[in-house]
Design an enzyme around this catalytic site. Structure first.
Site, mmCIF file in Angstrom:
data_model
loop_
_atom_site.group_PDB
_atom_site.id
_atom_site.type_symbol
_atom_site.label_atom_id
_atom_site.label_comp_id
_atom_site.label_asym_id
_atom_site.label_seq_id
_atom_site.Cartn_x
_atom_site.Cartn_y
_atom_site.Cartn_z
ATOM 1 N N ASP A 110 -98.038 -0.720 -58.880
ATOM 2 C CA ASP A 110 -97.680 -0.305 -57.522
ATOM 3 C C ASP A 110 -96.549 0.730 -57.547
ATOM 4 O O ASP A 110 -95.452 0.442 -58.039
ATOM 5 C CB ASP A 110 -97.245 -1.586 -56.774
ATOM 6 C CG ASP A 110 -97.153 -1.399 -55.276
ATOM 7 O OD1 ASP A 110 -97.224 -0.260 -54.803
ATOM 8 O OD2 ASP A 110 -96.997 -2.425 -54.587
ATOM 9 N N GLY B 253 -103.255 5.894 -51.890
ATOM 10 C CA GLY B 253 -104.220 6.975 -51.685
ATOM 11 C C GLY B 253 -103.614 8.368 -51.732
ATOM 12 O O GLY B 253 -104.275 9.351 -51.379
ATOM 13 N N ASP C 155 -100.560 -0.383 -46.519
ATOM 14 C CA ASP C 155 -100.899 -1.819 -46.512
ATOM 15 C C ASP C 155 -101.680 -2.250 -45.273
ATOM 16 O O ASP C 155 -101.367 -1.852 -44.151
ATOM 17 C CB ASP C 155 -99.610 -2.650 -46.559
ATOM 18 C CG ASP C 155 -98.911 -2.533 -47.896
ATOM 19 O OD1 ASP C 155 -99.289 -1.658 -48.705
ATOM 20 O OD2 ASP C 155 -97.969 -3.319 -48.122
HETATM 21 C C1 GLA Z 1 -96.818 -2.864 -51.598
HETATM 22 C C2 GLA Z 1 -98.305 -3.023 -51.827
HETATM 23 C C3 GLA Z 1 -98.733 -4.395 -51.344
HETATM 24 C C4 GLA Z 1 -97.946 -5.460 -52.102
HETATM 25 C C5 GLA Z 1 -96.460 -5.231 -51.928
HETATM 26 C C6 GLA Z 1 -95.638 -6.150 -52.812
HETATM 27 O O1 GLA Z 1 -96.497 -2.858 -50.246
HETATM 28 O O2 GLA Z 1 -99.028 -2.013 -51.173
HETATM 29 O O3 GLA Z 1 -100.120 -4.566 -51.553
HETATM 30 O O4 GLA Z 1 -98.296 -5.409 -53.459
HETATM 31 O O5 GLA Z 1 -96.101 -3.904 -52.247
HETATM 32 O O6 GLA Z 1 -94.285 -5.913 -52.725
#
Ligand code: GLA
Length: 513
Positions: A267, A306, A327
């Protein structure tokens, strides 16, 4: 005279005590999270007389301090944090000094005051590190995993930072006992907040008290016939502010493999304070290479929302899936926006980038919210149907231990799952759109076509499918309703059905030979 002499030492003692604390420099506000780690916020302060100025450091950004004072051992300052639409949130820090550190309380950020320690820090800890040299681009060898979209569960949507090893074990148990595993859901994925407070003396990443033994947990999940996933970030910190893989990519990949992990979600988050969006490909390639050398097959899930047209290079860095948006949340507006709107960076829809999806490498419009309670059954059926037409990963995000029969029927609808898991992994396309009615199709390996008749409107509405739009050249067609589990008559030129608000009618259309 006598009175004056008595008075002086009090003043002197006071100034000796308080004058010793030099506020100039870097400070950190540390709040224990209850899992052996601390949430940390960094500051740079300057003291002039009783006036404190400076900034709160948030990665590459900072917010100036206002109303700062330090007198009589009492430190006070305010941050005016800019919000949406010109609004500002006033966050107040209030602390009392004892022995060079402060017991500090923060108010105004979130509903409750938060208490912690305010202690001296260093520039190195407070500021993002310099970027690492980026590798030359090359194509990482395809790991051959997940030729159809991954199916499983992920902890984030339901548990966020509260997830524990016990929850994960419970989810593995429920995955099997509920029938989800038989339906194809295999991966049990731990998202953010498993990480420890610091690396060990050898630089190995550690776990926090919620995850006392990762190897044992992985063994447990494997003993159920399932696979297990983990999470990290290419930056120094994860999105939740826990330690991540910056500068330890190979070491962490080896550690994940040694623990027995089968899947990594990687991430971007704090990497954004160090690298530019254009650097995403080499940064993700670095972990792709590290996983390829880790000695264990590990599904590679890219999560950078993305950006930087990831669908054009995600497979080349060894990615099996890549997020296409920010998200998701458990609300119709979020599902509708991601599913049908232009939430893919560059003002694109999921369909605009659908052709990037192929066996082993798929677009990921984020995890499922089905069963989390914020949407209706129709909305969840639409979620499942649309994700299946898009060949999206099916990663349940609910508590599998407490599913209602309706939620089980949605997540375990074998006829819809078969569309998601179709081995051809062909891109979805739009057959028709009229206002809030959308018809989306996905050609299947056996020559049939899955079709979703979607109603995005706030009222029930008729949606029409012209049979000729399906694109099957045959004199006679047959159709099956994949939610009603019954055949639908194919007569006339078209079919018009009443679709519930925020709902779907999903068909499989085939030639009669
Ligand atoms: C980001 C990701 C989420 C999740 C959080 C965890 O927002 O996009 O899917 O993994 O971090 O902190």
């Amino acid at each position: 005279m006598r009175r004056f002499i008595l008075f002086l030492p009090v003043i002197a003692a006071g100034s000796i005590l308080y004058a010793q604390t030099n506020l100039n420099g870097y400070w950190v506000f540390q709040v224990p999270r209850g899992d052996g780690t601390f949430a940390q916020s960094f500051f740079e302060l300057t003291l002039s007389g009783d006036t404190v100025s400076g900034r709160a450091i948030r990665g590459a950004n900072s917010t100036p301090i206002s109303e700062g004072t330090f007198s009589g051992g009492q430190l006070h300052f305010v941050l005016a944090i800019p919000g949406r639409g010109g609004a500002t949130t006033k966050v107040t820090y209030e602390g009392h000094e004892s022995g060079g550190k402060f017991s500090m309380t923060r108010t105004g950020q979130g509903p409750n005051p938060v208490s912690g320690e305010f202690v001296s820090s260093t520039k190195e800890a407070a500021l993002p590190p310099a970027p690492l040299p980026l590798p030359a681009l090359h194509d990482v060898r395809d790991n051959g995993l997940v030729r159809t979209p991954p199916m499983g569960w992920n902890s984030w949507n339901k548990f966020a930072g509260r997830v524990t090893a016990e929850d994960v074990k419970g989810m593995a148990d429920a995955m099997v006992s509920s029938g989800m595993a038989k339906a194809g859901y295999i991966y049990i994925n731990i998202d953010d907040t498993w990480e420890g407070a610091a690396r060990d003396a050898n630089g190995n990443i550690t776990t926090n008290t919620k995850f006392p033994d990762m190897k044992a947990l992985a063994d447990y999940v494997h003993s159920k016939g399932l696979k297990i996933g983990i999470y990290s970030s290419p930056g120094p910190l994860t999105c939740a502010g826990y330690i991540a893989s910056f500068g330890h990519e190979e070491q962490d990949a080896k550690q994940f493999a040694a623990w027995g992990f089968d899947y990594l979600k990687y991430d971007w988050c704090s990497a954004g304070n160090i690298y530019k969006d254009e650097d995403m490909r080499p940064v993700y390639q670095k972990m792709g290479d590290a996983l390829a050398k880790a000695g264990r097959p590990i599904v590679y899930s890219l999560c950078q929302y993305g950006r930087s047209e990831v669908w054009t290079w995600g497979a080349k860095v060894g990615g099996n899936l890549w997020r296409t948006t920010g998200d998701i949340s458990d609300r119709w507006a979020s599902l509708d926006g991601i599913g049908f709107g232009t939430r893919v960076p560059g003002n694109r829809t999921q369909l605009d980038i659908a052709s990037a999806t192929q066996p082993g490498h798929v677009n990921d419009p984020d995890m499922l919210e089905i069963g989390n309670g914020g949407m209706t059954g129709d909305e969840y059926r639409l979620h499942m149907s649309l994700w299946s037409l898009y060949s999206a990963p099916l990663l349940a995000g609910n508590d599998l231990r407490t599913m209602t029969d309706e939620i089980k029927d949605i997540l375990m609808n074998a006829e819809v799952i078969a569309v998601n898991q179709d081995r051809a992994v062909k891109p979805a396309k739009k057959l028709a759109e009229a206002g809030t009615s959308v018809v989306i199709a996905k050609p299947l390996a056996d020559g049939s076509v899955a079709v979703g008749l979607f109603n995005r409107a706030d009222d029930n509405a008729p949606v029409t499918l012209n049979w000729s739009d399906v694109g099957i050249t045959s004199k006679k067609l047959k159709a099956r309703d994949l939610w009603a589990h019954k055949d639908v008559e194919v007569a006339n030129e078209s079919l018009t059905v009443t679709v519930p608000r925020h709902g779907v009618v999903m068909l499989k259309v085939s030639a009669v030979r």
